[in-house]
Design an enzyme around this catalytic site. Sequence first.
Site, short mmCIF file in Angstrom:
data_model
loop_
_atom_site.label_atom_id
_atom_site.label_comp_id
_atom_site.label_asym_id
_atom_site.label_seq_id
_atom_site.Cartn_x
_atom_site.Cartn_y
_atom_site.Cartn_z
N ASP A 288 6.20 10.56 4.12
CA ASP A 288 5.22 11.25 3.18
C ASP A 288 5.28 12.56 3.11
O ASP A 288 5.94 13.34 4.04
CB ASP A 288 3.77 10.72 3.53
CG ASP A 288 3.56 10.72 4.92
OD1 ASP A 288 4.11 11.24 5.77
OD2 ASP A 288 2.68 9.87 5.21
N ASP B 84 -8.20 4.95 9.58
CA ASP B 84 -8.58 3.80 8.85
C ASP B 84 -7.57 2.73 8.64
O ASP B 84 -7.53 1.95 7.84
CB ASP B 84 -8.93 4.35 7.41
CG ASP B 84 -7.82 5.15 6.89
OD1 ASP B 84 -6.71 5.00 7.41
OD2 ASP B 84 -7.81 5.68 5.73
N HIS C 35 -4.36 3.23 8.16
CA HIS C 35 -3.12 3.60 7.24
C HIS C 35 -1.76 3.69 8.08
O HIS C 35 -1.95 4.28 9.12
CB HIS C 35 -3.54 4.53 6.44
CG HIS C 35 -3.45 5.87 6.96
ND1 HIS C 35 -4.49 7.09 6.80
CD2 HIS C 35 -2.60 6.61 7.85
CE1 HIS C 35 -4.19 7.93 7.31
NE2 HIS C 35 -3.29 7.90 8.11
N GLU D 294 -3.42 4.15 2.09
CA GLU D 294 -4.82 4.09 2.52
C GLU D 294 -5.47 2.62 2.41
O GLU D 294 -4.77 1.59 1.80
CB GLU D 294 -5.91 4.95 1.60
CG GLU D 294 -5.30 6.37 1.83
CD GLU D 294 -5.73 7.03 3.10
OE1 GLU D 294 -6.02 6.34 4.09
OE2 GLU D 294 -5.67 8.21 3.07
C1 F6R Z 1 2.55 10.82 8.83
C2 F6R Z 1 1.92 9.68 8.43
C3 F6R Z 1 0.45 9.30 9.13
C4 F6R Z 1 0.23 9.43 10.58
C5 F6R Z 1 -1.09 9.05 10.86
C6 F6R Z 1 -1.70 9.36 12.26
O1 F6R Z 1 3.55 11.23 8.42
O2 F6R Z 1 2.25 9.17 7.76
O3 F6R Z 1 0.18 7.99 8.77
O4 F6R Z 1 1.14 9.07 11.03
O5 F6R Z 1 -2.16 9.94 9.72
O6 F6R Z 1 -1.94 10.88 12.28
P1 F6R Z 1 -2.03 11.22 13.74
O7 F6R Z 1 -0.90 11.07 14.59
O8 F6R Z 1 -2.03 12.90 13.56
O9 F6R Z 1 -3.20 10.77 14.59
#
Ligand code: F6R
Length: 264
Positions: free
Chosen positions: A67, A138, A140, A145
């Site tokens: 992403d 959440d 994801h 989301e």
């Molecule tokens: C990042 C991504 C997100 C993160 C998620 C967890 O490329 O796709 O889904 O993996 O938000 O983020 P952290 O590791 O910062 O807790």
Amino acid sequence: MRVLIRKDYEEMSKTAAKIVADLIRRKPNCVLGLATGSTPIGMYEELIRMHKEEGLDFSQVVTFNLDEYYGLPPDHPQSYRYFMDEHLFKHINIKPENTHVPDGTVPIDRIDEYCRRYEEMIKEAGGIDLQVLGIGRDGHIAFNEPGSSLSSRTRLVALDEQTRKDNSRFFKSIDEVPRAAITMGVGTILEARCCMLLASGEGKAEVVAKAIEGPVTSQITASALQLHPNVIVILDEAAASKLERKDYYLYTERMFEELGKPLV
Ligand code: F6R
């Protein structure tokens, strides 16, 4: 799902890096799906160490990131392209043209076509061999989301307030956090040959338990991984602390070790 529980963040990162490195050694031209965020940083550090000290060779590896924030140019310090360059790419011998991060600057009238093209590029590269994933609080994966279709494809999405709040730690204020992102879909992710989900810390424990042991639901898009035939989940003890079947996962790992069969 193979659930591996490690003592702490460092051990989680080392286990994850070993799985990636084993794949690169087995298939030097493998296609990796990569994630940003805090969780995989330790794994990237270990891969950099393996490159420098053990000669782990990335010269034929191809990568696709999950992403990118919509509206951030690649040289913006909070863009995911910048993150990947800083935390991994510039420290290893990967060819820049083999690295792909969605372009957050594509004009809005060309975004659908761009997202289709991103998917085509993944297919042309032979598909993703191993997709690295983190999980949001959440539930994801990537920026899918709650409520995202479990067959969704790469597309433009609005970011949830919870996600913007969580990610505001990297920005000066929450107002600077972009409101939209380009993300691979859940359906795109499920096409990877293997998915590897990493989570660390108590703050993730509840959502990890829901994603692994709860019902499959579009309200926790990580739960869709239960439908994938080849998933490795690597957790530290804190992130594993709310799993009901924790003892069974630990027992399984011990049993495979006793039998002399690699678990992954
Ligand atoms: C990042 C991504 C997100 C993160 C998620 C967890 O490329 O796709 O889904 O993996 O938000 O983020 P952290 O590791 O910062 O807790």
